[in-house]
Design a protein around this motif. Structure first.
Motif, PDB file in Angstrom:
ATOM      1  N   LYS A 360      38.281  95.931  64.853  1.00  0.00           N
ATOM      2  CA  LYS A 360      38.241  97.096  65.730  1.00  0.00           C
ATOM      3  C   LYS A 360      38.296  96.626  67.178  1.00  0.00           C
ATOM      4  N   LEU A 361      39.201  97.198  67.944  1.00  0.00           N
ATOM      5  CA  LEU A 361      39.280  96.846  69.365  1.00  0.00           C
ATOM      6  C   LEU A 361      38.582  97.932  70.159  1.00  0.00           C
ATOM      7  N   PRO A 362      37.844  97.547  71.189  1.00  0.00           N
ATOM      8  CA  PRO A 362      37.289  98.577  72.059  1.00  0.00           C
ATOM      9  C   PRO A 362      38.421  99.391  72.680  1.00  0.00           C
ATOM     10  N   GLY A 364      41.079 101.017  74.837  1.00  0.00           N
ATOM     11  CA  GLY A 364      41.663 100.609  76.112  1.00  0.00           C
ATOM     12  C   GLY A 364      41.863  99.114  76.254  1.00  0.00           C
ATOM     13  N   THR A 365      41.565  98.333  75.228  1.00  0.00           N
ATOM     14  CA  THR A 365      41.807  96.892  75.329  1.00  0.00           C
ATOM     15  C   THR A 365      43.107  96.562  74.630  1.00  0.00           C
ATOM     16  N   ARG A 366      43.846  95.701  75.225  1.00  0.00           N
ATOM     17  CA  ARG A 366      44.980  95.105  74.529  1.00  0.00           C
ATOM     18  C   ARG A 366      44.650  93.649  74.386  1.00  0.00           C
ATOM     19  N   ILE A 367      45.034  93.079  73.283  1.00  0.00           N
ATOM     20  CA  ILE A 367      44.785  91.651  73.096  1.00  0.00           C
ATOM     21  C   ILE A 367      45.659  90.863  74.044  1.00  0.00           C
TER      22      ILE A 367
ATOM     23  N   ALA B  19      46.293 100.476  62.952  1.00  0.00           N
ATOM     24  CA  ALA B  19      46.081 101.604  63.862  1.00  0.00           C
ATOM     25  C   ALA B  19      45.134 101.184  64.973  1.00  0.00           C
ATOM     26  N   PHE B  20      45.282 101.797  66.125  1.00  0.00           N
ATOM     27  CA  PHE B  20      44.297 101.663  67.207  1.00  0.00           C
ATOM     28  C   PHE B  20      43.661 103.026  67.362  1.00  0.00           C
ATOM     29  N   GLY B  21      42.474 103.178  66.822  1.00  0.00           N
ATOM     30  CA  GLY B  21      41.863 104.500  66.840  1.00  0.00           C
ATOM     31  C   GLY B  21      42.733 105.447  66.039  1.00  0.00           C
ATOM     32  N   THR B  22      43.252 106.467  66.704  1.00  0.00           N
ATOM     33  CA  THR B  22      44.070 107.445  65.982  1.00  0.00           C
ATOM     34  C   THR B  22      45.557 107.141  66.121  1.00  0.00           C
ATOM     35  N   VAL B  23      45.889 106.159  66.983  1.00  0.00           N
ATOM     36  CA  VAL B  23      47.302 105.833  67.193  1.00  0.00           C
ATOM     37  C   VAL B  23      47.758 104.824  66.155  1.00  0.00           C
ATOM     38  N   TYR B  24      48.768 105.180  65.387  1.00  0.00           N
ATOM     39  CA  TYR B  24      49.326 104.202  64.457  1.00  0.00           C
ATOM     40  C   TYR B  24      50.385 103.396  65.164  1.00  0.00           C
ATOM     41  N   ALA B  25      50.088 102.120  65.417  1.00  0.00           N
ATOM     42  CA  ALA B  25      51.065 101.278  66.091  1.00  0.00           C
ATOM     43  C   ALA B  25      52.057 100.726  65.073  1.00  0.00           C
ATOM     44  N   VAL B  26      51.541 100.311  63.934  1.00  0.00           N
ATOM     45  CA  VAL B  26      52.388  99.803  62.858  1.00  0.00           C
ATOM     46  C   VAL B  26      51.988 100.556  61.600  1.00  0.00           C
ATOM     47  N   PRO B  44      62.745 100.344  69.598  1.00  0.00           N
ATOM     48  CA  PRO B  44      62.536 100.835  70.958  1.00  0.00           C
ATOM     49  C   PRO B  44      61.122 100.516  71.454  1.00  0.00           C
ATOM     50  N   ASN B  45      60.881 100.783  72.716  1.00  0.00           N
ATOM     51  CA  ASN B  45      59.548 100.554  73.269  1.00  0.00           C
ATOM     52  C   ASN B  45      58.514 101.338  72.478  1.00  0.00           C
ATOM     53  N   GLY B  46      57.373 100.700  72.253  1.00  0.00           N
ATOM     54  CA  GLY B  46      56.285 101.396  71.571  1.00  0.00           C
ATOM     55  C   GLY B  46      56.491 101.524  70.079  1.00  0.00           C
ATOM     56  N   SER B  47      57.465 100.807  69.528  1.00  0.00           N
ATOM     57  CA  SER B  47      57.710 100.943  68.096  1.00  0.00           C
ATOM     58  C   SER B  47      56.795 100.035  67.281  1.00  0.00           C
ATOM     59  N   GLY B  48      56.045  99.181  67.947  1.00  0.00           N
ATOM     60  CA  GLY B  48      55.077  98.347  67.232  1.00  0.00           C
ATOM     61  C   GLY B  48      55.470  96.891  67.117  1.00  0.00           C
ATOM     62  N   LYS B  49      56.461  96.450  67.898  1.00  0.00           N
ATOM     63  CA  LYS B  49      56.905  95.060  67.804  1.00  0.00           C
ATOM     64  C   LYS B  49      55.801  94.102  68.232  1.00  0.00           C
ATOM     65  N   THR B  50      55.219  94.372  69.394  1.00  0.00           N
ATOM     66  CA  THR B  50      54.189  93.479  69.902  1.00  0.00           C
ATOM     67  C   THR B  50      52.974  93.464  68.980  1.00  0.00           C
ATOM     68  N   THR B  51      52.593  94.633  68.499  1.00  0.00           N
ATOM     69  CA  THR B  51      51.456  94.714  67.590  1.00  0.00           C
ATOM     70  C   THR B  51      51.714  93.886  66.338  1.00  0.00           C
ATOM     71  N   LEU B  52      52.923  93.974  65.813  1.00  0.00           N
ATOM     72  CA  LEU B  52      53.274  93.187  64.633  1.00  0.00           C
ATOM     73  C   LEU B  52      53.189  91.697  64.938  1.00  0.00           C
ATOM     74  N   ILE B 341      60.685 101.095  81.209  1.00  0.00           N
ATOM     75  CA  ILE B 341      60.220  99.742  80.978  1.00  0.00           C
ATOM     76  C   ILE B 341      59.114  99.790  79.946  1.00  0.00           C
ATOM     77  N   ASP B 342      58.808  98.648  79.388  1.00  0.00           N
ATOM     78  CA  ASP B 342      57.851  98.570  78.291  1.00  0.00           C
ATOM     79  C   ASP B 342      56.564  99.305  78.655  1.00  0.00           C
ATOM     80  N   GLY B 343      56.059 100.064  77.666  1.00  0.00           N
ATOM     81  CA  GLY B 343      54.926 100.949  77.926  1.00  0.00           C
ATOM     82  C   GLY B 343      53.669 100.250  78.394  1.00  0.00           C
ATOM     83  N   ASP B 344      53.500  99.002  78.053  1.00  0.00           N
ATOM     84  CA  ASP B 344      52.231  98.345  78.364  1.00  0.00           C
ATOM     85  C   ASP B 344      52.301  97.678  79.715  1.00  0.00           C
ATOM     86  N   GLY B 345      52.221  98.441  80.736  1.00  0.00           N
ATOM     87  CA  GLY B 345      52.445  97.883  82.066  1.00  0.00           C
ATOM     88  C   GLY B 345      51.301  97.068  82.624  1.00  0.00           C
TER      89      GLY B 345
END
Ligand SMILES: Nc1ncnc2c1ncn2[C@@H]1O[C@H](COP(=O)(O)OP(=O)(O)O)[C@@H](O)[C@H]1O
Ligand SMILES: [Mg+2]
Lengths: 368, 346
Positions: A360-362, A364-367, B19-26, B44-52, B341-345
């Protein structure tokens, strides 16, 4: 095991190169040395006005000021160290996460334990640099004489311990809280709560909780020649002195004895309390540590709520400093245990939060 | 694709979800990347590449599914995975006050190399990524592209079996991109497994042996990819006599609606490679001067665009990332380039 410490050493040197080394750091050390020098000179001057064995000053050490200078410098290092350590350690983890270097470190063979330990040791070492910079003044104080080895060693050890505690709490909070600024502020709040907050809580507690004292007193009175009631003043020089009837005196006392436990957590009190005290021939402590120790120990003693003071007899003098110290509880051990718990607890919590692969990540945190 | 197939190396992912909370990244990712190949991870951006990638790099725990990196499970054999994986993140972070050289040396030491080996390896990598002149500068002076190269070098320090590159080409100049491509191909030729994510597809086209398409955290199935590959695509035809070319096309039997004019070229929708070959033969036969006859978009891009188009048609709830009007053909720029640009600025 050696692989473990090898990794810790790499993190330690990385931290020192990243955070500590730098011009600002040396300037800070320079300013610190300058301040300690001023304190030393002023104290030396102040003590040179007292003749040897003078009033209120112990004959074994205080006269030359060695003890006073030594304890003042130790306290000064504690003050500066606890002020600087949070700034160095307070962003150790969340700062790295923000600058994008935490994940690239965690993806290597470094374990979370090595990472935290290395960062903690770096912050501790940085705070100890102040002790190292103050060493010449401590040696000078020792040369002035009057301080025994136990005082020097114990006070230095407790100082080193306390700086470690602050460093650990700073690193821990930087792993627990996400925002670097916030974790620094909270680290400072913890230091302030321990150093100042305990004093305020102690003072307020004592003032709020007061007890009624009902005492009995007998004093000398002038025996009136006319048979009327005696009076204390003005003294009639012709009249003979006689013992008056017992009178009841009512007052209130603050009950600091209920709150002395709070002071146990104060690093300054703790340090003074831990140092073995030397007494002069009047059983009075020779250095600042001893005086503080006597003060905090005497508040452990509950006030007598029904005192009987018969001034017609020879009344017994109160216990002296030596008796007070020897008859009361050494709270410093409890205080150190408490601090250790706080430090280990925050490091452990930080460990749970930074461990990877993260569950579980807090929010607003990104790794990365 | 199947997890019954067992590799001693490479990347095997099946049914991974996070998932991150309620957001399904992958949501549901399955694919296999074999040793000795370069696999493109496209989405595309936000499709879950980085999370994977984070899950593959053993930094993030999947909620469900199975991952094998060089045969190891990141959850149970974390240090074996870390020894095997080189990860280049999409964020640029470096130890600001350390020099390029000591950054790489320190990274080597973090991989338990001794001092000598780490120093030698650092020198080697500095030359490899072309940072020789900046080797003893603190990393804070590096430009974006130079930091990107440092980041690549850092991922290669321990000569990993599996290389995960998250948007490696962003910020690189054309020459550096070509060098990157060459480097990646060389690493794959050594038998390593390379997974490269990007949303700039043109550069992946020339680098990748295989592609994994991911959208809204789901990998596209093989049939859908095959279908998309077969769908009609635009071909670019250049001629000094544009008007004559248009007439020729119309007379061959190409519908007016399938021809788009793009500056000095015509874009024509063609159903397949065979149809394209036939078309070219007939225009040339008509005697027109033809200087360019080529697909308007690369293979990966074509598949990707077609997939996102069909995904947009299927799912109404989510706004499609790229909507291409089916009548007009893509113009020269790649539409994915122009998305935000990529969502994670950070
Ligand atoms: N730590 C996180 N907390 C909350 N949401 C996240 C986190 N990391 C990623 N996301 C979300 O998950 C989705 C996928 O993100 P990401 O994997 O970075 O996509 P990509 O790399 O393909 O652009 C995005 O919608 C993003 O906002
Ligand atoms: Mg990304």
């Amino acid at each position: 095991m050696s692989a473990f410490w090898g990794g810790v050493a790499v993190i330690l040197s990385l931290e020192l190169r990243q955070r500590v080394r730098g011009i600002a750091w040396y300037v800070l050390l320079g300013v610190f040395v300058f301040l300690v020098a001023i304190v030393t000179v002023l104290l030396k001057l102040a003590f040179s006005f007292y003749p040897t064995g003078g009033e209120g000053v112990g004959d074994s050490g205080g006269a030359s000021g060695g003890g006073a200078i030594f304890s003042a410098v130790i306290y000064f290092v504690l003050l500066l160290g606890t002020l600087v350590a949070p700034a160095l350690s307070g962003t150790a983890i969340n700062g790295d996460r923000d600058s994008g270097t935490l994940a690239t470190t965690q993806v290597t063979l470094i374990t979370t334990g090595q990472l935290l330990l290395g960062k903690f040791l770096a912050a501790w070492l940085a705070a100890l640099a102040f002790l190292a910079a103050a060493l010449p003044f401590l040696i000078y104080a020792a040369i002035q004489g009057g301080i025994d080895w136990a005082t020097m060693i114990v006070s230095a050890l407790v100082l080193i311990f306390e700086l470690g505690i602050v460093a650990a709490i700073g690193v821990g909070l930087s792993g627990i809280l996400n925002r670097p600024l916030f974790s620094i502020v909270v680290s400072y709040l913890v230091v302030a709560a321990l150093s100042v907050g305990t004093l305020i809580a102690f003072g307020l507690g004592g003032v709020v909780v007061q007890s009624q004292v009902v005492g009995t007193e007998r004093t000398f009175v002038n025996e009136p020649t006319d048979g009327s009631a005696g009076s204390e003043l003005p003294v009639n020089p012709d009249a003979p002195m006689a013992c008056g009837p017992p009178t009841v005196v009512e007052s209130t006392v603050p009950r600091f004895d209920h709150f002395w436990g709070i002071l146990v957590a104060n690093p300054y009190v703790l340090l003074a309390d831990a140092v073995p005290t030397q007494f002069d021939t009047n059983s009075y402590p020779v250095d600042l540590f001893g005086v503080i120790k006597m003060g905090v120990r005497s508040v452990q003693i509950a006030p007598d709520l029904h005192p009987v003071n018969d001034y017609c007899k020879d009344f017994a003098a109160g216990p002296n400093a030596k008796q007070i110290i020897n008859s009361t509880a050494p709270g410093w051990a409890v205080g150190m245990a408490l601090h250790l718990l706080l430090a280990l607890g925050s490091l452990f919590w930080a460990y749970r939060r930074t461990r990877t692969p993260s569950g579980k990540l807090p929010t607003g945190t990104r790794i990365a | 694709m199947s997890d019954t197939q067992s590799f001693s190396g490479g990347i095997v992912v099946s049914g991974v979800r996070r998932a991150f909370g309620t957001v399904y990244a992958v949501r549901d990712v399955s694919f296999t990347a074999e040793p000795g190949t370069v696999t493109a991870l496209i989405g595309p951006n936000g499709s879950g590449k980085t999370t994977l990638m984070l899950m593959l790099a053993s930094l993030l725990r999947p909620d469900a599914g199975r991952i094998r990196i060089a045969g190891h499970d990141p959850l149970t054999a974390t240090s074996a995975v870390r020894q095997a994986v080189g990860w280049m993140p999409d964020v640029l972070g470096s130890w600001a006050s350390l020099s390029v050289r000591s950054t790489l040396e320190t990274t080597g030491r973090l991989y338990r190399m001794d001092r000598m080996t780490a120093a030698a390896r650092a020198a080697e990598l500095i030359a490899l990524v072309g940072l020789t002149e900046l080797a003893d500068q603190p990393t804070r002076v590096l430009s974006r592209g130079q930091k990107q190269r440092l980041s690549l070098a850092r991922a290669l320090v321990h000569d990993p079996e599996v290389l995960l590159l998250d948007e490696p080409a962003s910020g690189l100049d054309p020459v550096a991109r070509i060098e990157l491509r060459r480097l990646v191909r060389r690493v794959a030729a050594e038998g390593k497994t390379v997974l490269v994510s990007s949303h700039v597809l043109a550069e992946l086209d020339e680098m990748a042996d295989a592609a994994v398409y991911i959208e809204h955290g789901v990998t596209a199935s093989t049939d859908r990819v095959a279908g998309a590959k077969r769908s009609a695509r635009a071909w670019r035809i250049r001629s000094s006599d544009l008007l004559g070319l248009e007439h020729a096309l119309l007379s061959i039997g190409v519908a007016q609606a399938e021809i788009t004019r793009d500056r000095a070229e015509l874009l024509v929708a063609v159903g397949s490679e065979t149809a394209a070959a036939e078309l070219l033969r007939r225009i040339v036969a008509s005697g027109l001067p033809i200087s360019v006859f080529a697909p308007a978009v690369g293979d990966l891009e074509h598949t990707f665009l077609d997939l996102s188009r069909s995904a947009a048609a299927v799912s109404v709830t989510r706004a499609p990332i790229t909507t291409m009007p089916t009548t007009s053909m893509p113009i020269t720029s790649t539409p994915t380039d122009s998305i935000s640009i990529d969502g994670d600025g950070r």
